[in-house]
Design an enzyme around this catalytic site. Sequence first.
Site, mmCIF file in Angstrom:
data_model
loop_
_atom_site.group_PDB
_atom_site.id
_atom_site.type_symbol
_atom_site.label_atom_id
_atom_site.label_comp_id
_atom_site.label_asym_id
_atom_site.label_seq_id
_atom_site.Cartn_x
_atom_site.Cartn_y
_atom_site.Cartn_z
ATOM 1 N N GLY A 19 0.824 -1.925 0.268
ATOM 2 C CA GLY A 19 0.361 -0.025 0.306
ATOM 3 C C GLY A 19 1.024 1.634 0.601
ATOM 4 O O GLY A 19 -0.460 2.064 0.313
ATOM 5 N N GLU A 88 7.784 5.158 -6.289
ATOM 6 C CA GLU A 88 8.512 4.015 -7.175
ATOM 7 C C GLU A 88 10.750 4.133 -6.540
ATOM 8 O O GLU A 88 11.161 4.189 -7.478
ATOM 9 C CB GLU A 88 9.148 3.454 -8.630
HETATM 10 P P1 ADP Z 1 2.264 -0.867 -2.981
HETATM 11 O O1 ADP Z 1 2.844 0.730 -3.730
HETATM 12 O O2 ADP Z 1 2.697 -0.957 -1.873
HETATM 13 O O3 ADP Z 1 3.121 -2.019 -3.420
HETATM 14 P P2 ADP Z 1 -0.075 -0.562 -3.782
HETATM 15 O O4 ADP Z 1 -0.873 0.837 -3.063
HETATM 16 O O5 ADP Z 1 -0.421 -0.069 -5.281
HETATM 17 O O6 ADP Z 1 1.188 -1.444 -3.131
HETATM 18 O O7 ADP Z 1 -1.434 -1.892 -3.572
HETATM 19 C C1 ADP Z 1 -1.881 -2.170 -2.341
HETATM 20 C C2 ADP Z 1 -3.488 -2.715 -2.891
HETATM 21 O O8 ADP Z 1 -3.572 -3.459 -3.349
HETATM 22 C C3 ADP Z 1 -4.044 -2.933 -1.375
HETATM 23 O O9 ADP Z 1 -5.086 -1.781 -1.377
HETATM 24 C C4 ADP Z 1 -4.754 -4.635 -2.237
HETATM 25 O O10 ADP Z 1 -6.135 -3.630 -2.375
HETATM 26 C C5 ADP Z 1 -3.835 -5.031 -2.790
HETATM 27 N N1 ADP Z 1 -2.999 -5.898 -2.413
HETATM 28 C C6 ADP Z 1 -3.897 -7.072 -3.516
HETATM 29 N N2 ADP Z 1 -2.275 -7.910 -2.789
HETATM 30 C C7 ADP Z 1 -2.392 -7.667 -1.897
HETATM 31 C C8 ADP Z 1 -1.346 -8.656 -0.467
HETATM 32 N N3 ADP Z 1 -0.612 -9.386 -0.509
HETATM 33 N N4 ADP Z 1 -1.487 -7.819 0.187
HETATM 34 C C9 ADP Z 1 -2.192 -6.179 0.360
HETATM 35 N N5 ADP Z 1 -2.409 -5.472 -0.117
HETATM 36 C C10 ADP Z 1 -3.035 -6.143 -1.454
HETATM 37 MG MG MG Z 2 4.017 1.009 -5.104
#
Ligand code: ADP
Ligand code: MG
Length: 192
Positions: A19, A88
């Site tokens: 998130g 990122e």
């Molecule tokens: P990050 O930028 O840290 O990769 P994002 O903000 O793009 O994360 O996405 C977070 C969202 O991804 C969560 O709110 C949920 O909807 C979704 N999600 C999918 N798989 C998971 C997981 N294993 N744990 C938590 N959220 C997940």
């Molecule tokens: Mg991200």
Amino acid sequence: MRTRDVGWVEVICGPMFSGKSEELIRRVVRVDIARRKVQVFKPALDDRYADREIVSHSRLSVSAIPVEDSAELLRLVDDETEVIGVDEAQFFDDGLVEVVESLAHGGRQVIVAGLDLDYLGRPFEPIPTLATRAEYVTKALAVCHRCGEPANFTQRTVVSDDLVVLGATDSYEARCRRCWDPTEPEQPKLEL
Ligand code: ADP
Ligand code: MG
Ligand code: ZN
């Protein structure tokens, strides 16, 4: 820009799916609601989903400016900008640390999101260094794809000899420390 403001840095870090982008987008939207000028930057190599925006796995988005490196980021900051977001940030050069600090010194609020560990569990610079210099650190955890426990690690699920396999949801999983195994799947030897 209101020069009387004191700047600060926040780092939002954690594994994939934790998130980070959601948190960054949430903060940026609130700044926008307050009618303060905000600019969001991302590394140009990260062109998944859309070119001029950042998109979370939950499909939230804000517009963002793709840049080649930290020097270009600094050049593109407008005079009136009060808040700067960077997503990122692990894909930026180490110069990002000085750029972020100089922006904060100049009175800006800088919110930096990125992975603090790579898929082998090693510190992913410049995030760890930025976190030590930041006034605020938000550590985000995901949900372990295997067992549902809080997940601090990113598991690569495909074989590749690149340090970076961009974003693809089907190439990575979030894993807790028990379910995470950096030796799986067996990767070709990395020359690092
Ligand atoms: P990050 O930028 O840290 O990769 P994002 O903000 O793009 O994360 O996405 C977070 C969202 O991804 C969560 O709110 C949920 O909807 C979704 N999600 C999918 N798989 C998971 C997981 N294993 N744990 C938590 N959220 C997940
Ligand atoms: Mg991200
Ligand atoms: Zn687990």
